[in-house]
Every structure is written in C-alpha cells, then in structure tokens.
Motif scaffolding. Structure first.
Motif, PDB file in Angstrom:
ATOM      1  N   ALA A 112      -3.066  -0.722  -0.750  1.00  0.00           N
ATOM      2  CA  ALA A 112      -2.136  -0.057  -1.180  1.00  0.00           C
ATOM      3  C   ALA A 112      -2.347   0.597  -2.267  1.00  0.00           C
ATOM      4  CB  ALA A 112      -1.208  -1.413  -1.624  1.00  0.00           C
ATOM      5  N   GLU A 113      -1.269   1.527  -2.576  1.00  0.00           N
ATOM      6  CA  GLU A 113      -1.677   2.324  -3.880  1.00  0.00           C
ATOM      7  C   GLU A 113      -0.427   2.855  -4.246  1.00  0.00           C
ATOM      8  OE1 GLU A 113      -4.206   2.169  -6.356  1.00  0.00           O
ATOM      9  OE2 GLU A 113      -5.282   2.828  -4.659  1.00  0.00           O
ATOM     10  N   LYS A 114       0.299   2.983  -5.578  1.00  0.00           N
ATOM     11  CA  LYS A 114       1.303   3.506  -6.197  1.00  0.00           C
ATOM     12  C   LYS A 114       0.964   4.782  -6.874  1.00  0.00           C
ATOM     13  CE  LYS A 114       5.888   4.087  -7.097  1.00  0.00           C
ATOM     14  NZ  LYS A 114       6.742   4.485  -6.133  1.00  0.00           N
ATOM     15  N   MET A 115       1.140   5.930  -6.526  1.00  0.00           N
ATOM     16  CA  MET A 115       0.427   7.154  -7.132  1.00  0.00           C
ATOM     17  C   MET A 115       1.467   8.132  -7.899  1.00  0.00           C
ATOM     18  SD  MET A 115      -2.280   8.083  -4.408  1.00  0.00           S
ATOM     19  CE  MET A 115      -3.198   9.318  -5.237  1.00  0.00           C
ATOM     20  N   GLY A 165      -5.984   3.352  -2.100  1.00  0.00           N
ATOM     21  CA  GLY A 165      -6.362   2.136  -1.506  1.00  0.00           C
ATOM     22  C   GLY A 165      -5.703   1.695  -0.019  1.00  0.00           C
ATOM     23  N   ALA A 166      -4.777   2.459   0.411  1.00  0.00           N
ATOM     24  CA  ALA A 166      -4.260   2.087   1.847  1.00  0.00           C
ATOM     25  C   ALA A 166      -4.977   2.846   2.808  1.00  0.00           C
ATOM     26  CB  ALA A 166      -2.791   2.509   1.495  1.00  0.00           C
ATOM     27  N   GLY A 203      -7.429  -4.018  -1.082  1.00  0.00           N
ATOM     28  CA  GLY A 203      -7.880  -2.727  -1.409  1.00  0.00           C
ATOM     29  C   GLY A 203      -7.001  -1.826  -2.451  1.00  0.00           C
ATOM     30  N   VAL A 204      -7.159  -1.834  -3.582  1.00  0.00           N
ATOM     31  CA  VAL A 204      -6.405  -0.994  -4.370  1.00  0.00           C
ATOM     32  C   VAL A 204      -7.463  -0.305  -5.487  1.00  0.00           C
ATOM     33  CG1 VAL A 204      -4.572  -0.855  -6.279  1.00  0.00           C
ATOM     34  CG2 VAL A 204      -4.383  -2.639  -4.439  1.00  0.00           C
ATOM     35  N   MET A 205      -7.356   0.967  -5.784  1.00  0.00           N
ATOM     36  CA  MET A 205      -8.129   1.676  -6.548  1.00  0.00           C
ATOM     37  C   MET A 205      -7.515   1.383  -7.853  1.00  0.00           C
ATOM     38  SD  MET A 205      -9.207   5.377  -6.753  1.00  0.00           S
ATOM     39  CE  MET A 205     -10.054   6.313  -8.289  1.00  0.00           C
ATOM     40  N   ASN A 206      -6.543   1.731  -8.394  1.00  0.00           N
ATOM     41  CA  ASN A 206      -5.745   1.438  -9.738  1.00  0.00           C
ATOM     42  C   ASN A 206      -6.270   2.488 -10.642  1.00  0.00           C
ATOM     43  OD1 ASN A 206      -4.267   1.115 -11.830  1.00  0.00           O
ATOM     44  ND2 ASN A 206      -3.905  -1.168 -11.503  1.00  0.00           N
ATOM     45  N   ASN A 207      -7.426   2.047 -11.469  1.00  0.00           N
ATOM     46  CA  ASN A 207      -8.021   2.913 -12.135  1.00  0.00           C
ATOM     47  C   ASN A 207      -7.034   3.641 -13.167  1.00  0.00           C
ATOM     48  OD1 ASN A 207     -10.899   3.524 -13.256  1.00  0.00           O
ATOM     49  ND2 ASN A 207     -10.655   5.623 -12.306  1.00  0.00           N
ATOM     50  N   GLY A 208      -6.071   3.275 -13.335  1.00  0.00           N
ATOM     51  CA  GLY A 208      -5.003   3.861 -14.626  1.00  0.00           C
ATOM     52  C   GLY A 208      -3.628   4.229 -13.917  1.00  0.00           C
ATOM     53  N   ILE A 240      -0.411  13.555  -2.768  1.00  0.00           N
ATOM     54  CA  ILE A 240      -0.385  12.409  -3.723  1.00  0.00           C
ATOM     55  C   ILE A 240       0.785  11.386  -3.158  1.00  0.00           C
ATOM     56  CG2 ILE A 240       0.369  11.781  -5.827  1.00  0.00           C
ATOM     57  CD1 ILE A 240      -0.437  14.357  -7.072  1.00  0.00           C
ATOM     58  N   SER A 241       0.514  10.212  -2.898  1.00  0.00           N
ATOM     59  CA  SER A 241       1.301   9.440  -1.984  1.00  0.00           C
ATOM     60  C   SER A 241       1.291   7.992  -2.610  1.00  0.00           C
ATOM     61  CB  SER A 241       0.796   9.395  -0.486  1.00  0.00           C
ATOM     62  OG  SER A 241       0.161  10.396  -0.028  1.00  0.00           O
ATOM     63  N   ASP A 242       2.340   7.469  -2.055  1.00  0.00           N
ATOM     64  CA  ASP A 242       2.503   5.854  -2.212  1.00  0.00           C
ATOM     65  C   ASP A 242       2.492   5.292  -0.714  1.00  0.00           C
ATOM     66  OD1 ASP A 242       3.395   6.331  -4.969  1.00  0.00           O
ATOM     67  OD2 ASP A 242       5.260   6.461  -4.370  1.00  0.00           O
TER      68      ASP A 242
END
Length: 389
Positions: free
Chosen positions: A112-115, A339-340, A50-55, A215-217
């Motif tokens: 996961a997500e790196k924001m 995503g997380a 699950g990762v949104m990403n989208n940019g 806003i989180s990683d």
C-alpha cells in the motif's frame, strides 16, 4: 522443500482516494484477500507488508497496522519490507520464502501507499530517495529527472526515440481503459502523446507528462499458501520461477542505458523455468516511465541493445502482438502507489491466468511474466507464473 502458491487476492482502485491513510487502505484489502482465498484470519501464520513511506506519512510501523482492522491477527508475526518501487515484490518474495522454508503454511501480503496527501514538490523529493542522493540528489523534478537523464543518454547513443515512447504511452493508456482498477482510464491516442503542449508539457526533457507514471494512492493484497493447503482451496497460481537480482545504486558506476540487473534477472528466470519469451503469453513490466519500458524490451530479450524501437514499430507488445506487454495499462495508466505496485502486478498476472481479467484478458493465457524494479533498475524482480488449479 514445499512450493508456495498464490491462492487469493484483492485490489483497490488506484488514484486519488478518499482513504485518509495507509492503515485504511490496508484494511480494505486484507480481509477481502483472505475471503477470496477461503482462508480464515485464524489460519494466517505470517504477515508481510510492503510500504515505502519514507516521508509520505509520519506514522511508520505499518506492519503492526494490519491487525488494527483484524483483531484475529493481533498476535501473528508481522514484518514490513521496503525496496523502493519494488517494495511490493520484496514483501511477496519474503512471504513465499517464509512458507517454502516450512516456518508457516499461510501468509498474508499487503502492499500500500498513500501519496496524494503530499504536494508534487514533496512527492518528487521523497521519490528521489530511490536514487543515490550523494550524486543524484540535486536532480531537478526528482525521479522523473533521473529517468529524463537516462532517456537523454539513450537518445544520444541510439537516436531520438520520442515517437516510440509516445507509442508506448498510447498503448498503455489504450489498454488501461479496460482495467477497472486503473487511475487513468482514458485513451489519449498517439498524436496527443507525441506532441508537446500545454496539456502534455515536458516534465524532464525528453520525457513529457504522458511519459511519466502517476502519483497514486492504493493497495493490493495476496494470500500465499503451501501445497497441501492450496490443494483444498479454489485456486492456485504457482511460480515456475522467481528471481531477484540487484545492480549498483549510483548510475555513475554503470551504463544507465542498459538495465544489466534486469537482463540478468530475465536470463536467470528463462533458464530456471526452461522457457523462452515465445512461451510467455504476456508480460506485466515496470513502466514507471516510457523509457523504462523501452529499455526493458531489450533487457528481457525482445530486442538487441538500442533496438527496442523495433518492438514498438512491429507491434510486438500490443494486445494482439507476439508478446503483449502491460495489457493492464501498466503503471502508466493503472497508477504507481509505490508499495502496492509489485503486489498489484502479480494480481494482474493472476487475473489473466484465471481467465478473470475481463476486457484486459489475453486469450488462453497460461504463462505470464512479471518484472518489477526498485530505483533505476537497482532491485530487479522477475516472476514467471502459471495456473496450477
């Protein structure tokens, strides 16, 4: 049909992390989750990411990245899911479907997500894609503005509930102090959350900074297995029920002050599980903004429409209340790496059921509800979990 259960998990801290990308975040939790479950990578039959990403990153194809840190997983089928802020739950439910259909016995779920590598302006625009851009794309300050409008509409109909929103924020920040994974482990207190100041300005009136999630990683992972496999492992958390209900995307085509899809999902969950809210020991709910948690009280059936304020005033959702809500601190304190989040919420529930939640622990937790939503209550996921082993 075999029933799948959760047999292991892992969780990074949430916040502004040094990990450079989603690949490194997923690497941190995938191996830890398998080790926690007592499962070797050679036994994994499917991977669901699950990762949104989208940019947030130019690098896509996140499903293929899990095997980069685990060569044993190179030939395992891997699929990425995206469902806005419910992306993690979408990945988890798809993994459960995979196991329960008999297509595999063990599945690894990674959210996961790196924001934080993007600016606030860029992040706001990316998150606005979880709304209907044709009508809502010009909303100032992005998704916070969408929920600011929801709060305005709610206040116009039911009265100003800014004080109750501040009490929700204060509750979740107070709870988050006890969560070792939380991004913001600080008790701000009601007075600070209730005041508008230089340190707590309006973000999207009437929502203040303390009304908005961070806003989180971060990353979280879960291992699910069929009944036969789970019986020989150390732990097993079962789903009494799991429900997914959607609502229409544009807010113009529904009442934005009533999360109808969430209400239906909760109704189906209670009916299928044969329980009432009084049977639940706690709920982890999707407080992306405090107005969301307030409306979710009503959607889950804790209060009638417009009367969610009673839940706040009567202390029902406090840790010592009739139904503790977000003892983890919720998204508000824990953080919200898109995503997380859904995976993380289920991990928080598992910790409670295994009596491993430390200072977050609700005594004798035996039945836990989880509500995770994508967009403004568009994709609605309700899980009711119990410990089997």
């Amino acid at each position: 049909m075999t029933r799948a259960s959760i047999v292991g998990w892992a969780h990074t801290p949430f916040g502004k992390l040094e990990d450079p990308d989603v690949e490194s975040l997923m690497a941190r939790v995938s191996g830890e989750a398998l080790a926690h479950a007592g499962i070797g990578p050679e036994d994994v039959d499917g991977i669901y990411v699950g990762v949104m990403n989208n940019g947030f990153s130019k690098q896509g194809f996140e499903a293929a990245q899990v095997a980069l840190s685990r060569p044993e997983l190179v030939h395992v089928p891997a699929t990425r899911l995206e469902n806005a802020c419910a992306t993690g739950s979408a990945a988890l439910y798809t993994a459960l479907d995979f196991v329960e259909s008999g297509r595999g016995r063990v599945a690894l779920v990674v959210g996961a997500e790196k924001m934080t590598a993007k600016s606030v302006v860029e992040t706001s625009d990316i998150l606005l894609s979880a709304s209907y851009r044709k009508e809502e794309g010009d909303t100032e300050v992005g998704f916070a503005g969408v929920f600011g409008r929801i709060a305005q509409n709610y206040f116009q109909r039911y009265g100003d509930r800014s004080e109750e929103l501040a009490r929700i924020a204060a509750k979740n920040h107070r709870n988050g102090v006890s969560n070792p994974y939380a991004q913001m482990r600080r008790d701000f207190g009601f007075e600070f959350c209730n005041a508008v100041s230089d340190k707590n300005p309006y973000v999207a009136a009437p929502l203040r900074r303390t009304d908005c999630s961070l806003i989180s990683d971060g990353a979280a992972a879960i291992v699910v297995a069929d009944e036969e496999t789970a019986q020989r492992l150390q732990r097993s958390i079962a789903f009494r029920t799991r429900q997914h209900v959607n609502d229409i995307l544009p807010l113009s085509r529904r009442d934005p002050t009533t999360f109808a899809g969430a209400r239906i999902a909760w109704e189906k969950a209670r009916s299928d599980a044969g329980v009432t809210l009084d049977d639940l020991d706690l709920v982890e709910t999707h407080d992306c903004f405090t107005i969301a948690e307030l409306i979710e009280y009503e959607a889950m059936g804790l209060a009638a429409p417009g009367e969610g304020y009673r839940v706040v005033r009567e202390g029902i959702a406090e840790k010592g209340g009739r139904l503790p809500v977000n003892p983890s601190g919720g998204l508000k304190s824990k953080g919200h790496p898109i995503g997380a989040t859904g995976v993380s919420m289920h991990v928080m529930a598992c910790l409670q059921l295994m009596n491993d939640a430390g200072d977050m622990q609700i005594p004798d937790a035996g039945l836990v509800g989880v509500f995770n939503m994508g967009g403004a209550a568009v994709a609605n996921y309700v899980s009711i979990l119990e410990r089997r082993k």
